[in-house]
Design a protein around this motif. Structure first.
Motif, short mmCIF file in Angstrom:
data_model
loop_
_atom_site.label_atom_id
_atom_site.label_comp_id
_atom_site.label_asym_id
_atom_site.label_seq_id
_atom_site.Cartn_x
_atom_site.Cartn_y
_atom_site.Cartn_z
N SER A 187 0.86 -1.20 0.00
CA SER A 187 0.00 0.00 0.00
C SER A 187 0.89 1.24 0.00
CB SER A 187 -0.89 -0.07 1.23
OG SER A 187 -1.00 1.15 1.85
N VAL A 188 0.30 2.42 -0.08
CA VAL A 188 1.11 3.64 -0.08
C VAL A 188 2.02 3.67 1.15
CG1 VAL A 188 1.02 6.17 0.07
CG2 VAL A 188 -0.58 4.96 -1.41
N ARG A 199 -10.08 6.14 1.62
CA ARG A 199 -10.51 5.52 0.36
C ARG A 199 -10.09 6.40 -0.82
NH1 ARG A 199 -15.98 4.37 -1.32
NH2 ARG A 199 -16.72 5.25 0.61
N ASN A 220 3.79 11.96 -2.46
CA ASN A 220 5.12 11.39 -2.17
C ASN A 220 6.08 12.39 -1.53
OD1 ASN A 220 4.46 8.80 -3.39
ND2 ASN A 220 4.48 9.94 -5.32
N GLU A 270 -4.72 6.29 -2.71
CA GLU A 270 -3.53 5.84 -3.47
C GLU A 270 -3.10 6.87 -4.51
OE1 GLU A 270 -6.27 4.05 -3.19
OE2 GLU A 270 -5.70 2.27 -2.02
N GLY A 271 -4.11 7.37 -5.25
CA GLY A 271 -3.77 8.29 -6.34
C GLY A 271 -3.56 9.71 -5.88
N LEU A 298 -5.15 4.37 5.28
CA LEU A 298 -5.26 5.19 4.08
C LEU A 298 -6.73 5.45 3.76
CD1 LEU A 298 -3.47 6.35 1.75
CD2 LEU A 298 -3.99 4.24 0.49
N HIS A 329 6.70 4.51 4.09
CA HIS A 329 6.06 4.88 2.82
C HIS A 329 6.61 3.96 1.75
CE1 HIS A 329 5.13 7.33 -0.74
NE2 HIS A 329 4.16 7.84 -0.02
N GLU A 330 5.80 3.69 0.73
CA GLU A 330 6.28 2.76 -0.31
C GLU A 330 7.53 3.29 -1.01
OE1 GLU A 330 3.54 2.21 -3.57
OE2 GLU A 330 2.99 4.33 -3.57
N CYS A 339 -1.61 10.63 -3.08
CA CYS A 339 -0.36 10.87 -2.34
C CYS A 339 0.62 11.62 -3.24
CB CYS A 339 0.24 9.53 -1.91
SG CYS A 339 1.83 9.72 -1.08
#
Ligand SMILES: Cc1cc2nc3c(=O)[nH]c(=O)nc-3n(C[C@H](O)[C@H](O)[C@H](O)COP(=O)(O)O)c2cc1C
Length: 274
Positions: free
Chosen positions: A2-3, A39, A47, A42-43, A37, A62-63, A45
């Motif tokens: 996940s993120v 709902r 970074n 994911e899109g 996270l 963090h990924e 973040c």
């Protein structure tokens, strides 16, 4: 992955990651719950790594970055406000350089620092072109001079009413008013992104200029050169930037020949307080 993932043994649900996340995608659903996270998060973040950087216990992974990969902040190394003020006020645009070239490692170090400059949406769009070769810097200067000469030729009288005449006549006397005899030129370029890339590139070069000064180097913005990249194609072509990129800043750099002794006066700030 996940993120982000949470090390349950380290996380104490303090909620600081959630409070600091600029995208608001880290939730603590109830007191004592682990961060999760939102709902669709994911899109969203960007970074920026703030969640990793701010976590007091190093529990958030963090990924794209682990806490152990992120350098700790040392209070001891931070300059005092007085030191920062002096550095910023005593920095000058340097236009007379020593012959000595700057080692590549030093230029690389400056760029390594400048990449930590803020950027809109943390896009980090800035790309760097370092003209290390003094002869190439001179050649670029010559191309900008060609542009000036052709403008004067196309518009008779222009040399009397603008800086062009003075610049060209200085060049005729062997004085390089464009690159100032600097050994190197650093160019920042990017794809234009909602107008923000120009800001991002300007901030990155500002970081670089201050860092350069702190290392005993001198730098000077080259707005004239940047301008000619937009109006005289041979200048832009000489840079060979990637397709779709624009030159969004240029800076001469080298060792300053002279040392400034005083901080020159500046306009009083015009401020409206409400
Ligand atoms: C966007 C920008 C473009 C500039 N372009 C040039 C330039 O083409 N040539 C030059 O000699 N100085 C250039 N300068 C330097 C300014 O002339 C300088 O910042 C100003 O005179 C104040 O001096 P200081 O930087 O020492 O405080 C530029 C500065 C900025 C911020």
């Amino acid at each position: 992955m996940s993120v982000f993932t949470i090390d349950r043994d380290k996380c104490d649900s303090c909620g600081v990651c959630s409070a600091e996340c600029p995208a608001g995608i880290i939730l603590i659903k109830e007191p004592g719950a682990l961060p999760s996270l939102a709902r669709g998060g994911e899109g969203m973040c960007i970074n920026c790594g703030h969640c990793v950087a701010v976590c007091p216990t190093g529990a958030l992974y963090h990924e794209r970055m682990k806490p152990e990969e992120c350098a700790p902040i040392s209070k001891r190394l931070l300059p005092t406000p007085e030191q920062v003020e002096h550095l910023m006020k005593s920095r000058r645009s340097i236009r007379v350089y020593k012959e000595k070239p700057v080692p590549r490692e030093t230029l690389a170090k400056l760029i390594d620092i400048a990449r930590y400059a803020p950027s809109g949406g943390n896009i980090q769009p800035v790309r760097w072109l370092v003209i290390e070769d003094r002869e190439e810097v001179k050649r670029l200067s010559g191309l900008a001079m060609d542009a000036m000469r052709s403008m004067i030729k196309e518009t008779p009288g222009l040399d009397d009413v603008s800086y062009l005449g003075l610049t060209v006549s200085a060049s005729d006397r062997g004085i390089d008013v464009i690159m100032r005899g600097a050994p190197h030129l650093i160019v920042v370029h990017a794809r234009t992104y909602m107008g923000l890339s120009q800001v991002d590139c300007s901030i990155a070069l500002t970081y670089l200029e201050l860092a350069a000064y702190s290392m005993g180097l001198g730098a000077c913005w080259n707005g004239i050169f940047q301008m000619y990249t937009t109006i005289y194609p041979p200048v832009m072509e000489a840079l060979q930037l990637p397709e779709g990129h624009q030159c969004l800043g240029a800076m001469m750099i080298g060792y300053p020949k002279y040392r400034y002794r005083r901080i020159p006066l500046r306009k009083e700030p015009k401020v409206v307080w409400r």
